[in-house]
Write a protein that holds these residues in place. Sequence first.
Motif, PDB file in Angstrom:
ATOM      1  N   ALA A 122     -40.269  -9.108  30.932  1.00 55.13           N
ATOM      2  CA  ALA A 122     -39.278  -8.811  32.120  1.00 55.13           C
ATOM      3  C   ALA A 122     -38.047  -8.187  31.850  1.00 55.13           C
ATOM      4  CB  ALA A 122     -38.762 -10.333  32.585  1.00 55.13           C
ATOM      5  N   GLU A 123     -37.512  -7.498  33.218  1.00 52.76           N
ATOM      6  CA  GLU A 123     -36.431  -6.350  33.110  1.00 52.76           C
ATOM      7  C   GLU A 123     -35.224  -7.339  32.546  1.00 52.76           C
ATOM      8  OE1 GLU A 123     -34.121  -3.962  36.476  1.00 52.76           O
ATOM      9  OE2 GLU A 123     -36.329  -3.827  36.662  1.00 52.76           O
ATOM     10  N   ASN A 124     -34.386  -6.382  31.824  1.00 52.93           N
ATOM     11  CA  ASN A 124     -33.355  -7.040  31.123  1.00 52.93           C
ATOM     12  C   ASN A 124     -33.393  -8.330  30.529  1.00 52.93           C
ATOM     13  OD1 ASN A 124     -31.508  -5.022  32.019  1.00 52.93           O
ATOM     14  ND2 ASN A 124     -30.686  -5.860  33.811  1.00 52.93           N
ATOM     15  N   GLU A 125     -34.671  -8.559  29.884  1.00 53.31           N
ATOM     16  CA  GLU A 125     -34.961  -9.647  29.088  1.00 53.31           C
ATOM     17  C   GLU A 125     -33.966  -9.999  27.921  1.00 53.31           C
ATOM     18  OE1 GLU A 125     -38.934 -11.772  27.029  1.00 53.31           O
ATOM     19  OE2 GLU A 125     -39.041  -9.774  27.916  1.00 53.31           O
ATOM     20  N   LEU A 126     -33.801 -11.454  27.689  1.00 53.22           N
ATOM     21  CA  LEU A 126     -32.874 -11.658  26.341  1.00 53.22           C
ATOM     22  C   LEU A 126     -33.780 -11.526  25.294  1.00 53.22           C
ATOM     23  CD1 LEU A 126     -30.894 -14.738  27.830  1.00 53.22           C
ATOM     24  CD2 LEU A 126     -30.188 -12.418  27.900  1.00 53.22           C
ATOM     25  N   VAL A 127     -33.314 -10.759  24.248  1.00 52.96           N
ATOM     26  CA  VAL A 127     -34.094 -10.634  23.018  1.00 52.96           C
ATOM     27  C   VAL A 127     -33.193 -10.933  22.084  1.00 52.96           C
ATOM     28  CG1 VAL A 127     -35.434  -8.579  23.889  1.00 52.96           C
ATOM     29  CG2 VAL A 127     -33.342  -8.158  22.700  1.00 52.96           C
ATOM     30  N   ASN A 181     -37.343  -1.060  24.879  1.00 55.52           N
ATOM     31  CA  ASN A 181     -37.361  -1.774  26.403  1.00 55.52           C
ATOM     32  C   ASN A 181     -38.490  -1.991  27.045  1.00 55.52           C
ATOM     33  OD1 ASN A 181     -37.802   0.760  27.448  1.00 55.52           O
ATOM     34  ND2 ASN A 181     -35.447   1.379  27.330  1.00 55.52           N
ATOM     35  N   ASN A 182     -38.678  -2.058  28.287  1.00 54.38           N
ATOM     36  CA  ASN A 182     -39.991  -2.298  28.907  1.00 54.38           C
ATOM     37  C   ASN A 182     -40.789  -1.054  29.048  1.00 54.38           C
ATOM     38  OD1 ASN A 182     -39.405  -5.001  29.583  1.00 54.38           O
ATOM     39  ND2 ASN A 182     -38.433  -4.634  31.602  1.00 54.38           N
ATOM     40  N   ARG A 183     -40.111   0.083  28.862  1.00 55.71           N
ATOM     41  CA  ARG A 183     -40.661   1.330  29.013  1.00 55.71           C
ATOM     42  C   ARG A 183     -41.079   1.995  27.637  1.00 55.71           C
ATOM     43  NH1 ARG A 183     -37.925   4.440  34.111  1.00 55.71           N
ATOM     44  NH2 ARG A 183     -38.216   2.544  35.634  1.00 55.71           N
ATOM     45  N   LYS A 184     -40.344   1.565  26.719  1.00 55.95           N
ATOM     46  CA  LYS A 184     -40.280   2.497  25.303  1.00 55.95           C
ATOM     47  C   LYS A 184     -40.631   1.498  24.119  1.00 55.95           C
ATOM     48  CE  LYS A 184     -37.678   6.651  26.360  1.00 55.95           C
ATOM     49  NZ  LYS A 184     -37.382   6.425  27.900  1.00 55.95           N
ATOM     50  N   SER A 185     -41.321   1.885  23.142  1.00 57.65           N
ATOM     51  CA  SER A 185     -41.301   1.464  21.718  1.00 57.65           C
ATOM     52  C   SER A 185     -41.430   2.354  20.648  1.00 57.65           C
ATOM     53  CB  SER A 185     -42.508   0.413  21.763  1.00 57.65           C
ATOM     54  OG  SER A 185     -43.660   1.280  22.073  1.00 57.65           O
ATOM     55  N   ARG A 186     -41.099   2.121  19.360  1.00 56.63           N
ATOM     56  CA  ARG A 186     -41.099   3.103  18.449  1.00 56.63           C
ATOM     57  C   ARG A 186     -41.872   2.483  17.072  1.00 56.63           C
ATOM     58  NH1 ARG A 186     -39.232   8.264  18.724  1.00 56.63           N
ATOM     59  NH2 ARG A 186     -37.802   8.748  17.110  1.00 56.63           N
ATOM     60  N   ALA A 187     -42.621   3.506  16.793  1.00 54.03           N
ATOM     61  CA  ALA A 187     -43.391   3.013  15.427  1.00 54.03           C
ATOM     62  C   ALA A 187     -43.032   3.818  14.311  1.00 54.03           C
ATOM     63  CB  ALA A 187     -44.972   3.046  15.531  1.00 54.03           C
ATOM     64  N   PHE A 188     -43.205   3.573  13.073  1.00 56.10           N
ATOM     65  CA  PHE A 188     -42.831   4.214  12.079  1.00 56.10           C
ATOM     66  C   PHE A 188     -43.491   5.769  11.896  1.00 56.10           C
ATOM     67  CE2 PHE A 188     -43.039   5.630   7.374  1.00 56.10           C
ATOM     68  CZ  PHE A 188     -41.695   5.670   7.165  1.00 56.10           C
ATOM     69  N   GLY A 189     -44.692   5.811  12.457  1.00 54.61           N
ATOM     70  CA  GLY A 189     -45.575   7.053  12.699  1.00 54.61           C
ATOM     71  C   GLY A 189     -45.021   8.126  13.799  1.00 54.61           C
ATOM     72  N   ASP A 190     -43.948   7.461  14.692  1.00 57.22           N
ATOM     73  CA  ASP A 190     -43.446   7.959  15.780  1.00 57.22           C
ATOM     74  C   ASP A 190     -42.256   9.079  15.186  1.00 57.22           C
ATOM     75  OD1 ASP A 190     -45.222   7.320  17.644  1.00 57.22           O
ATOM     76  OD2 ASP A 190     -43.930   5.601  18.185  1.00 57.22           O
ATOM     77  N   LEU A 191     -41.746   8.828  13.992  1.00 55.90           N
ATOM     78  CA  LEU A 191     -40.647   9.229  13.454  1.00 55.90           C
ATOM     79  C   LEU A 191     -41.006  10.562  12.832  1.00 55.90           C
ATOM     80  CD1 LEU A 191     -39.532   6.155  13.831  1.00 55.90           C
ATOM     81  CD2 LEU A 191     -38.177   6.602  11.653  1.00 55.90           C
ATOM     82  N   VAL A 192     -40.312  11.787  12.963  1.00 56.08           N
ATOM     83  CA  VAL A 192     -40.663  13.019  12.533  1.00 56.08           C
ATOM     84  C   VAL A 192     -40.322  12.918  11.011  1.00 56.08           C
ATOM     85  CG1 VAL A 192     -39.822  15.513  12.672  1.00 56.08           C
ATOM     86  CG2 VAL A 192     -39.841  14.188  14.816  1.00 56.08           C
TER      87      VAL A 192
END
Length: 250
Positions: free
Chosen positions: A5-10, A126-137
């Motif tokens: 959910a938007e602005n979800e507590l994490v 966030n709700n639209r983005k995530s990041r994996a180790f493979g995404d790092l240059v």
Amino acid sequence: MKIQAENELVGDGIRVVEEGDPVEPGDTLVVAEPFVYAIQTQYRTKVCEKCFAYRDGWGEITACPTCESVGYCSQVCREADEDRHRVECALVSLRGRKTWPHRAWFIARACLKVQAEGYEEKDRINNRKSRAFGDLVDHYSDVTKDSTLQAGGLWEQDVEELLGTLMPDREEYLSIYGRLLVNSFALRVDNKGEEENIGTALYRACSIFDHSCRPSATTVFSGGRLQIKSMVSSPKMDLSSFYISYLDEA
């Protein structure tokens, strides 16, 4: 996959501002646990390997009895860290409990982490983005062409001595090294109300930020977790418009 959910507590009730929402100074943009980290040798008897509690008293941090390379503030933390520590513990024990340079320890842990989890497991931003180790240059060409880095040996000999047959081939090693070199943070913990730099960590989600001499976001550490907080107001949150300080680099 569940869409949060938007602005979800994490994590411990920390609210992350979602893309497109208004931002105020002090708002949390990203929060993440370390993908991999290493505590400097001189702090291994002062900082818990699991919860990152800082302890000044004699004997408050107890070394792992098998390898003596990490320490814990309690049996609870030691048991909670068993799965992560098991392979490196066996490797250090086989090498006669040798003390490894902090950077070599950090890189070796990253190699083991990638072998265990791969390159594609993601941290939520966030709700639209995530990041994996493979995404790092990985800056592979820069690493291989930089004579200064090459002259320093890239910690390759130390890491290979520790990992043995678990050492990745040279191309993969340099790819991992390049990701760590560019994206790592100085790991800081609370010491009597002050943040103290005790090691190095890589946070996949937090690696999305570029650096600037005029940062618009700052770092806040708590128990190893890293929060990136806004220093400015914005009517519409766009992570690409926020920058952190070069001083936050490891």
